[in-house]
Design an enzyme around this catalytic site. Structure first.
Site, PDB file in Angstrom:
ATOM      1  N   ASP A  82       2.092 -47.067  19.569  1.00  0.00           N
ATOM      2  CA  ASP A  82       2.896 -45.859  19.358  1.00  0.00           C
ATOM      3  C   ASP A  82       2.655 -45.300  17.944  1.00  0.00           C
ATOM      4  O   ASP A  82       2.542 -46.066  16.986  1.00  0.00           O
ATOM      5  CB  ASP A  82       4.377 -46.273  19.538  1.00  0.00           C
ATOM      6  N   HIS A 176      13.602 -38.005  16.647  1.00  0.00           N
ATOM      7  CA  HIS A 176      13.668 -39.459  16.786  1.00  0.00           C
ATOM      8  C   HIS A 176      15.041 -39.961  16.333  1.00  0.00           C
ATOM      9  O   HIS A 176      15.520 -39.585  15.254  1.00  0.00           O
ATOM     10  CB  HIS A 176      12.593 -40.137  15.943  1.00  0.00           C
ATOM     11  N   HIS A 204       9.102 -37.321  22.984  1.00  0.00           N
ATOM     12  CA  HIS A 204       9.475 -38.304  21.961  1.00  0.00           C
ATOM     13  C   HIS A 204      10.923 -38.063  21.563  1.00  0.00           C
ATOM     14  O   HIS A 204      11.463 -36.972  21.769  1.00  0.00           O
ATOM     15  CB  HIS A 204       8.565 -38.168  20.739  1.00  0.00           C
ATOM     16  N   GLY A 205      11.541 -39.082  20.970  1.00  0.00           N
ATOM     17  CA  GLY A 205      12.927 -38.918  20.539  1.00  0.00           C
ATOM     18  C   GLY A 205      13.858 -38.749  21.721  1.00  0.00           C
ATOM     19  O   GLY A 205      14.801 -37.963  21.671  1.00  0.00           O
ATOM     20  N   ASN A 226       9.571 -41.411  25.953  1.00  0.00           N
ATOM     21  CA  ASN A 226       9.610 -42.502  24.967  1.00  0.00           C
ATOM     22  C   ASN A 226      11.041 -42.826  24.563  1.00  0.00           C
ATOM     23  O   ASN A 226      11.770 -41.943  24.093  1.00  0.00           O
ATOM     24  CB  ASN A 226       8.873 -42.071  23.693  1.00  0.00           C
TER      25      ASN A 226
HETATM   26  P1  13P Z   1      13.952 -42.595  20.081  1.00  0.00           P
HETATM   27  O1  13P Z   1      14.057 -43.732  19.142  1.00  0.00           O
HETATM   28  O2  13P Z   1      14.699 -41.395  19.641  1.00  0.00           O
HETATM   29  O3  13P Z   1      14.263 -42.982  21.486  1.00  0.00           O
HETATM   30  O4  13P Z   1      12.390 -42.148  20.081  1.00  0.00           O
HETATM   31  C1  13P Z   1      11.432 -43.044  20.564  1.00  0.00           C
HETATM   32  C2  13P Z   1      10.059 -42.528  20.351  1.00  0.00           C
HETATM   33  O5  13P Z   1       9.799 -41.347  20.354  1.00  0.00           O
HETATM   34  C3  13P Z   1       8.998 -43.510  20.154  1.00  0.00           C
HETATM   35  O6  13P Z   1       7.767 -42.923  19.952  1.00  0.00           O
HETATM   36 ZN    ZN Z   2       7.967 -41.009  18.933  1.00  0.00          ZN
END
Ligand code: 13P
Ligand code: ZN
Length: 274
Positions: A82, A176, A204-205, A226
């Site tokens: 990642d 995130h 993401h996030g 993610n």
């Molecule tokens: P979160 O921690 O907000 O769930 O995001 C995870 C992420 O984007 C990992 O790449």
């Molecule tokens: Zn991410």
């Protein structure tokens, strides 16, 4: 089952309007619980780790541990690196057996992001490894606010034409580690990206994004979701609630909570209803 290149699974999700979850894991117990949650849901999952996690626990050890989990699992598992900004680290992960990698050039000028992503794509193609890149920038706490930028449709189209990555992380209002309301999400932007660019998109996030919003986003091409912070929060909450128990009992309750969460979230994403 086994540890697989997840590209065709994610392409299938994209074409059939569902999504596969990728879970950030920090420990062996958590990884095992995520796999069991995926088995309960009967859907493939990705286990994702960062360079920091690999440095903390050992690159070879983590890879071997995930391969060992994969050999006995009832579902296909992708092993994903990642948010990696260093190309040599990506090559190292590919050499070790990672089946999926993310090159994160999201804070660079687009030309340089393209050039670097292409180096990763060339190497990954030789080894049958999926490549994710990021365009626009999904921010996180502590970063300069000016880094945050929503993905441009024209740039996404140009980026994909030049790199042909397997999936593209887009910035459409999530952050995130943060709770996000519907008002923050740029449905207009993701709709336009989906119309012009035929690439599976990555959210993401995703922690703090409601199930309702997730289900609305998947038909716009979000095919990989993610999740990190929500897993960690569950893990720590259960630990604090059970710290007076025997370690084995506490760990079992922590793992059960992760399994339940992964089961529910993975099922939701595999049959999004909106
Ligand atoms: P979160 O921690 O907000 O769930 O995001 C995870 C992420 O984007 C990992 O790449
Ligand atoms: Zn991410």
């Amino acid at each position: 089952m086994a540890v697989v290149n997840p590209a065709s699974l994610i392409r299938m999700a994209f074409e059939h309007h569902y999504a596969i979850a990728a879970y950030n894991v920090d420990s062996v117990d958590m990884a095992m619980a995520v796999v069991r949650g995926g088995e309960a849901a009967k859907v493939p999952i990705l286990l994702q780790v960062t360079v920091d996690t690999l440095n903390a626990w050992g690159w070879e050890r983590i890879t071997q541990m995930v391969y060992s989990l994969g050999s006995s699992s009832e579902i296909p598992i992708g092993l994903h690196l990642d948010h990696c900004k260093v190309i040599e680290d990506i090559f190292r992960a590919i050499d070790l057996g990672f089946t999926s990698v993310m090159y994160d050039g999201s804070t660079l000028e687009m030309e340089l992001n393209i050039q670097n992503t292409l180096k990763v794509v060339d190497y990954a193609r030789l080894h049958n490894v999926m490549v994710e890149a990021e365009l626009g920038h999904v921010g996180r706490e502590g970063e300069p606010p000016e880094w945050q930028s929503v993905t441009s449709v024209e740039e996404a189209s140009e980026f994909y034409a030049q790199t042909r990555v397997d999936c593209l992380a887009v910035a459409i209002g999530t952050q995130h580690g943060k709770k996000i309301g519907e008002d923050n999400i740029r449905f207009d932007r993701i709709r336009d990206i989906r119309r012009d660019v035929a690439v599976p998109l990555v959210l993401h996030g995703s922690s703090g994004v409601s199930n309702d919003i997730l289900c609305k986003l998947v038909p716009f091409g979000i095919s990989k979701v993610n999740i990190g912070t929500e897993l960690r929060t569950i893990w720590w909450q259960r630990l604090l609630e059970n710290q007076t128990r025997k370690p084995r009992e506490a760990l079992s309750l922590m793992c059960q909570a992760i399994m339940d969460y992964v089961n529910e979230k993975s099922q939701l994403l595999s049959h999004p209803v909106n």
